[in-house]
Design an enzyme around this catalytic site. Structure first.
Site, PDB file in Angstrom:
ATOM      1  N   SER A 144      29.285  28.269  40.878  1.00 54.02           N
ATOM      2  CA  SER A 144      28.527  29.517  40.951  1.00 54.02           C
ATOM      3  C   SER A 144      28.661  30.097  42.348  1.00 54.02           C
ATOM      4  CB  SER A 144      27.041  29.255  40.646  1.00 54.02           C
ATOM      5  OG  SER A 144      26.244  30.372  40.956  1.00 54.02           O
ATOM      6  N   TYR A 157      18.572  25.351  42.491  1.00 54.51           N
ATOM      7  CA  TYR A 157      19.787  25.538  41.692  1.00 54.51           C
ATOM      8  C   TYR A 157      20.999  25.700  42.603  1.00 54.51           C
ATOM      9  CZ  TYR A 157      23.182  27.991  38.732  1.00 54.51           C
ATOM     10  OH  TYR A 157      24.321  28.386  38.072  1.00 54.51           O
TER      11      TYR A 157
END
Length: 251
Positions: A144, A157
């Site tokens: 990501s 995260y």
């Protein structure tokens, strides 16, 4: 093995309920990938995904796989590689978590880190060694842009993805000369079930668009894919923003 035109004939998806993984599998099945293993926690969604891929002409097997159950990874994945030669493995599992709630509960924060990082290290090492033993194959790891610099809004995260990203890069470096290709994919905001209800950010994209970039990256032998490509330059700039200023950015 790949066919005479270089198209992958087999695909193993770790995280078979992932929207990005399904878009990628769908496109590969519509081309020349004929054998697909969908690995994930048993669910109707996983079965429905398998059924859809079968309508595209692929032979599909559903494999019970839990990213968090690391003690089971070796047995589950070894059985797949003992059965078939695998051209592409797509590591697509992950959880977003709820930052506000996870900050209040260490167990929740650990659960995010365990799936996104520990689960990926466990399965990534096993897959890497299996591909190395084959002497060929690609491992695609969904990271990501959040891995590039942890933000206040999602640092749990983001930190888990940062660990995953560093692991995948190192694994790729360790495989140079073995015939194994590791590709790290760094999407931004993707409109999926995981992000449903969340406000879209600039440069948001779709599972189909990410899948197209994955397939292009595989064809080119890329080691890193940004989705969309503009994030390469955006994140390069953000990495160098002084911390006091970075803290004030609306992110």
């Amino acid at each position: 093995m790949k066919d005479s035109l270089g198209a992958p004939q087999s695909l193993l998806v770790l995280g078979g309920s992932s929207d990005i993984a399904m878009s990628t599998a769908r496109k590969m099945a519509a081309a020349r990938t004929k054998k697909i293993y969908l690995a994930g926690r048993p669910s109707q969604r996983l079965e429905d995904n398998a059924a859809e891929l079968r309508t595209l002409g692929a032979t599909v097997e559903v494999v019970p796989f839990d990213a968090a159950a690391t003690d089971d990874h070796d047995k589950v994945l070894s059985q797949v590689f003992a059965t078939d030669d695998i051209d592409v493995v797509l590591l697509a599992f992950g959880v977003l978590g709820d930052q506000a709630e996870d900050e209040k509960d260490p167990a929740r924060a650990v659960a995010v880190a365990h799936v996104n990082y520990t689960g990926a290290v466990s399965s990534g090492i096993i897959v890497g060694q299996a591909l190395k033993k084959q002497g060929h194959g690609s491992l695609v790891v969904l990271s990501s842009v959040a891995a590039e610099r942890a933000r206040r809004a999602n640092f749990i995260y983001g930190s888990s993805k940062a660990g995953l990203d560093a692991f995948a890069q190192g694994l790729g470096d360790s495989m140079v000369g073995t015939g194994v290709h590791v590709m790290v994919v760094r999407p931004g905001f993707v409109d999926t079930k995981m992000t449903q209800g969340k406000e879209k950010t600039p440069l948001s994209t779709t599972p189909d668009a990410v899948a197209d970039l994955i397939i292009t990256g595989l064809r080119r032998g890329s080691h890193t894919v940004w989705a969309p490509g503009a994030f390469r330059y955006v994140m390069s700039g953000l990495r160098h923003v002084p911390r006091p200023l970075f803290r004030r950015l609306p992110m």
